[in-house]
Design a protein around this motif. Structure first.
Motif, PDB file in Angstrom:
ATOM      1  N   LYS A  97     -15.507  -1.253   3.159  1.00  0.00           N
ATOM      2  CA  LYS A  97     -14.191  -1.314   3.809  1.00  0.00           C
ATOM      3  C   LYS A  97     -13.625  -2.727   3.817  1.00  0.00           C
ATOM      4  O   LYS A  97     -12.421  -2.924   3.587  1.00  0.00           O
ATOM      5  CB  LYS A  97     -14.277  -0.771   5.237  1.00  0.00           C
ATOM      6  CG  LYS A  97     -12.942  -0.693   5.956  1.00  0.00           C
ATOM      7  CD  LYS A  97     -13.093   0.009   7.303  1.00  0.00           C
ATOM      8  CE  LYS A  97     -11.745   0.139   7.994  1.00  0.00           C
ATOM      9  NZ  LYS A  97     -11.224  -1.156   8.458  1.00  0.00           N
ATOM     10  N   ASP A  98     -14.464  -3.726   4.061  1.00  0.00           N
ATOM     11  CA  ASP A  98     -13.967  -5.095   4.158  1.00  0.00           C
ATOM     12  C   ASP A  98     -13.626  -5.705   2.801  1.00  0.00           C
ATOM     13  O   ASP A  98     -13.059  -6.794   2.735  1.00  0.00           O
ATOM     14  CB  ASP A  98     -14.995  -5.979   4.866  1.00  0.00           C
ATOM     15  CG  ASP A  98     -15.078  -5.689   6.356  1.00  0.00           C
ATOM     16  OD1 ASP A  98     -14.468  -4.693   6.799  1.00  0.00           O
ATOM     17  OD2 ASP A  98     -15.747  -6.426   7.083  1.00  0.00           O
ATOM     18  N   TYR A 109      -8.897  -4.925   1.311  1.00  0.00           N
ATOM     19  CA  TYR A 109      -7.617  -5.612   1.483  1.00  0.00           C
ATOM     20  C   TYR A 109      -7.610  -7.034   0.942  1.00  0.00           C
ATOM     21  O   TYR A 109      -6.555  -7.658   0.867  1.00  0.00           O
ATOM     22  CB  TYR A 109      -7.196  -5.562   2.960  1.00  0.00           C
ATOM     23  CG  TYR A 109      -6.852  -4.152   3.386  1.00  0.00           C
ATOM     24  CD1 TYR A 109      -5.608  -3.587   3.085  1.00  0.00           C
ATOM     25  CD2 TYR A 109      -7.781  -3.355   4.048  1.00  0.00           C
ATOM     26  CE1 TYR A 109      -5.302  -2.281   3.443  1.00  0.00           C
ATOM     27  CE2 TYR A 109      -7.486  -2.048   4.414  1.00  0.00           C
ATOM     28  CZ  TYR A 109      -6.231  -1.523   4.107  1.00  0.00           C
ATOM     29  OH  TYR A 109      -5.928  -0.231   4.442  1.00  0.00           O
ATOM     30  N   ALA A 113      -0.354  -0.987   2.572  1.00  0.00           N
ATOM     31  CA  ALA A 113      -0.739  -0.041   3.624  1.00  0.00           C
ATOM     32  C   ALA A 113      -0.925   1.346   3.033  1.00  0.00           C
ATOM     33  O   ALA A 113      -0.209   1.751   2.111  1.00  0.00           O
ATOM     34  CB  ALA A 113       0.332  -0.002   4.718  1.00  0.00           C
ATOM     35  N   ASP A 119      -2.561   5.549   4.380  1.00  0.00           N
ATOM     36  CA  ASP A 119      -2.757   6.383   5.565  1.00  0.00           C
ATOM     37  C   ASP A 119      -4.208   6.484   5.996  1.00  0.00           C
ATOM     38  O   ASP A 119      -4.495   6.984   7.082  1.00  0.00           O
ATOM     39  CB  ASP A 119      -2.187   7.780   5.301  1.00  0.00           C
ATOM     40  CG  ASP A 119      -0.682   7.756   5.115  1.00  0.00           C
ATOM     41  OD1 ASP A 119       0.020   7.481   6.103  1.00  0.00           O
ATOM     42  OD2 ASP A 119      -0.218   7.980   3.982  1.00  0.00           O
ATOM     43  N   GLY A 120      -5.103   6.030   5.157  1.00  0.00           N
ATOM     44  CA  GLY A 120      -6.510   6.066   5.509  1.00  0.00           C
ATOM     45  C   GLY A 120      -7.368   5.578   4.363  1.00  0.00           C
ATOM     46  O   GLY A 120      -6.889   5.431   3.227  1.00  0.00           O
ATOM     47  N   TYR A 178     -11.803   6.171   7.596  1.00  0.00           N
ATOM     48  CA  TYR A 178     -10.841   5.826   8.642  1.00  0.00           C
ATOM     49  C   TYR A 178      -9.528   6.531   8.354  1.00  0.00           C
ATOM     50  O   TYR A 178      -8.918   6.333   7.298  1.00  0.00           O
ATOM     51  CB  TYR A 178     -10.604   4.322   8.698  1.00  0.00           C
ATOM     52  CG  TYR A 178     -11.729   3.549   9.346  1.00  0.00           C
ATOM     53  CD1 TYR A 178     -11.639   3.147  10.678  1.00  0.00           C
ATOM     54  CD2 TYR A 178     -12.872   3.226   8.631  1.00  0.00           C
ATOM     55  CE1 TYR A 178     -12.676   2.437  11.278  1.00  0.00           C
ATOM     56  CE2 TYR A 178     -13.918   2.526   9.218  1.00  0.00           C
ATOM     57  CZ  TYR A 178     -13.809   2.131  10.539  1.00  0.00           C
ATOM     58  OH  TYR A 178     -14.837   1.442  11.127  1.00  0.00           O
ATOM     59  N   GLY A 224      -6.005   6.375   9.410  1.00  0.00           N
ATOM     60  CA  GLY A 224      -5.291   5.344  10.151  1.00  0.00           C
ATOM     61  C   GLY A 224      -6.298   4.349  10.689  1.00  0.00           C
ATOM     62  O   GLY A 224      -7.181   3.871   9.961  1.00  0.00           O
ATOM     63  N   ASP A 225      -6.215   4.043  11.973  1.00  0.00           N
ATOM     64  CA  ASP A 225      -7.181   3.120  12.596  1.00  0.00           C
ATOM     65  C   ASP A 225      -8.366   3.850  13.219  1.00  0.00           C
ATOM     66  O   ASP A 225      -9.279   3.214  13.743  1.00  0.00           O
ATOM     67  CB  ASP A 225      -6.477   2.288  13.677  1.00  0.00           C
ATOM     68  CG  ASP A 225      -5.444   1.336  13.096  1.00  0.00           C
ATOM     69  OD1 ASP A 225      -5.654   0.870  11.965  1.00  0.00           O
ATOM     70  OD2 ASP A 225      -4.419   1.087  13.768  1.00  0.00           O
ATOM     71  N   LYS A 226      -8.351   5.181  13.164  1.00  0.00           N
ATOM     72  CA  LYS A 226      -9.404   5.967  13.799  1.00  0.00           C
ATOM     73  C   LYS A 226     -10.562   6.184  12.839  1.00  0.00           C
ATOM     74  O   LYS A 226     -10.374   6.661  11.720  1.00  0.00           O
ATOM     75  CB  LYS A 226      -8.849   7.313  14.248  1.00  0.00           C
ATOM     76  CG  LYS A 226      -9.884   8.231  14.872  1.00  0.00           C
ATOM     77  CD  LYS A 226      -9.299   9.599  15.188  1.00  0.00           C
ATOM     78  CE  LYS A 226     -10.357  10.548  15.731  1.00  0.00           C
ATOM     79  NZ  LYS A 226      -9.793  11.901  15.978  1.00  0.00           N
ATOM     80  N   LYS A 227     -11.772   5.851  13.282  1.00  0.00           N
ATOM     81  CA  LYS A 227     -12.951   6.131  12.477  1.00  0.00           C
ATOM     82  C   LYS A 227     -13.232   7.625  12.537  1.00  0.00           C
ATOM     83  O   LYS A 227     -13.523   8.181  13.602  1.00  0.00           O
ATOM     84  CB  LYS A 227     -14.161   5.348  12.977  1.00  0.00           C
ATOM     85  CG  LYS A 227     -15.411   5.549  12.115  1.00  0.00           C
ATOM     86  CD  LYS A 227     -16.654   4.967  12.757  1.00  0.00           C
ATOM     87  CE  LYS A 227     -16.600   3.451  12.803  1.00  0.00           C
ATOM     88  NZ  LYS A 227     -17.856   2.901  13.386  1.00  0.00           N
ATOM     89  N   SER A 271     -19.437  -2.290   8.477  1.00  0.00           N
ATOM     90  CA  SER A 271     -18.340  -3.244   8.567  1.00  0.00           C
ATOM     91  C   SER A 271     -18.911  -4.645   8.375  1.00  0.00           C
ATOM     92  O   SER A 271     -20.066  -4.900   8.710  1.00  0.00           O
ATOM     93  CB  SER A 271     -17.620  -3.152   9.919  1.00  0.00           C
ATOM     94  OG  SER A 271     -18.491  -3.505  10.979  1.00  0.00           O
TER      95      SER A 271
END
Length: 284
Positions: free
Chosen positions: A48-49, A52, A60, A62-63, A73, A75-78, A109
């Motif tokens: 994940k890291d 970006y 951006a 949506d997941g 994820y 959005g911001d929800k795991k 993470s």
């Protein structure tokens, strides 16, 4: 083909060029699709890291499904997280040390890790000129990892690790490493995947991009025939088997192109995803 409700995009060799960058045009076409009401998700082997750092400012989606389906994820929800057994981690590191195999261990993470005593072994794997059979993107990633991307620790500790990435300049060495891993699977179940003949990734058993995508579909009340998947490699196979619409990159191996509905006109270095999405959804 019907307009999909959601699009799942691989990264390396797909929206990333061979120098590991996402173009501004690709970022903007994703923005336009999302404004149109189509979900856009990343489904990648990267941690994940790592995502970006390769993208333009303001990128951006949506997941994100990362580490080949180990974390997700919405959005911001795991939405989910799968982790490797501690015993497997220790056994893989021990055997990699014995066979002098380059490895990176990815936490759920944060940056990848390796043990300090293996630093010289890992450095040895990326010394010298790039072999012709190693992709420039994979070589650059290893150079960046060994010169600052990897956190070297005295001992790997903790339980929240999602995958191993293993690499060798020598294809024969990866073949032998694959045999070792198959033997280890008899004691501890896990899954493996390769995006080139120079790497093998080790992940939680029976989890992959497709299982991650299914979790997203369940959460959004969508069905697999409502999604489009774009990728380029063998770690996309399960994703292609699940998705109702599939597209391979022009730079994908012939075996991958043969199983998808379409192939992009342009390669990842020619913004193939941008051109495909623009032509399909916005050019009339």
């Amino acid at each position: 083909m019907a307009e999909p409700k959601a699009i799942f995009l691989d990264m390396d060799g797909t929206i990333l060029d061979h120098y590991n960058r996402v173009s501004q045009n690709t970022k903007e076409i994703i923005d336009r699709l999302r404004a149109k009401g189509i979900y856009v998700f990343i489904a990648t082997g990267r941690g994940k890291d790592e995502i970006y750092t390769t993208t333009p400012e303001g990128f951006a989606v949506d997941g994100v499904i990362s580490s080949n389906g180990m974390t997700g994820y919405l959005g911001d929800k795991k939405l989910f997280q799968h982790t490797l057994p501690v015993d497997l981690i220790n056994r893989v590191i021990e055997k990699a040390r014995q066979q002098r195999v380059y490895y990176e261990l990815f936490p759920t993470s944060g940056p990848c890790q390796a043990e300090q005593q293996d630093r010289a072994m890992l450095l040895e794997a990326v010394v010298g000129p790039k072999p012709d059979t190693v992709g420039i993107n994979e070589w650059i990633e290893r150079e960046e990892a060994i010169h600052g991307g990897i956190v070297f620790v005295d001992r790997i500790e903790g339980e929240a690790f999602s995958k191993f990435y293993c690499f060798s300049k020598e294809q024969n060495k990866m073949v032998e490493w694959g045999r070792t891993l198959e033997q280890l699977k008899q004691d501890i179940p896990f899954s493996t995947s390769s995006s080139s003949k120079h790497n093998i990734e080790i992940m939680v058993a029976e989890k992959n991009k497709a299982t991650g995508i299914q979790s997203f579909l369940d959460a959004l009340n969508l069905t697999s025939d409502q999604i489009l998947a774009i990728g380029d490699s063998f770690n996309d196979l399960q994703m292609f088997e699940l998705a109702g619409q599939t597209v391979a990159m022009q730079n994908a191996p012939d075996e991958i192109k043969a199983i998808t509905d379409e192939v992009t006109e342009y390669s990842c270095d020619e913004e193939g995803v941008y051109h495909y999405l623009n032509d399909r959804f916005f050019v009339r």
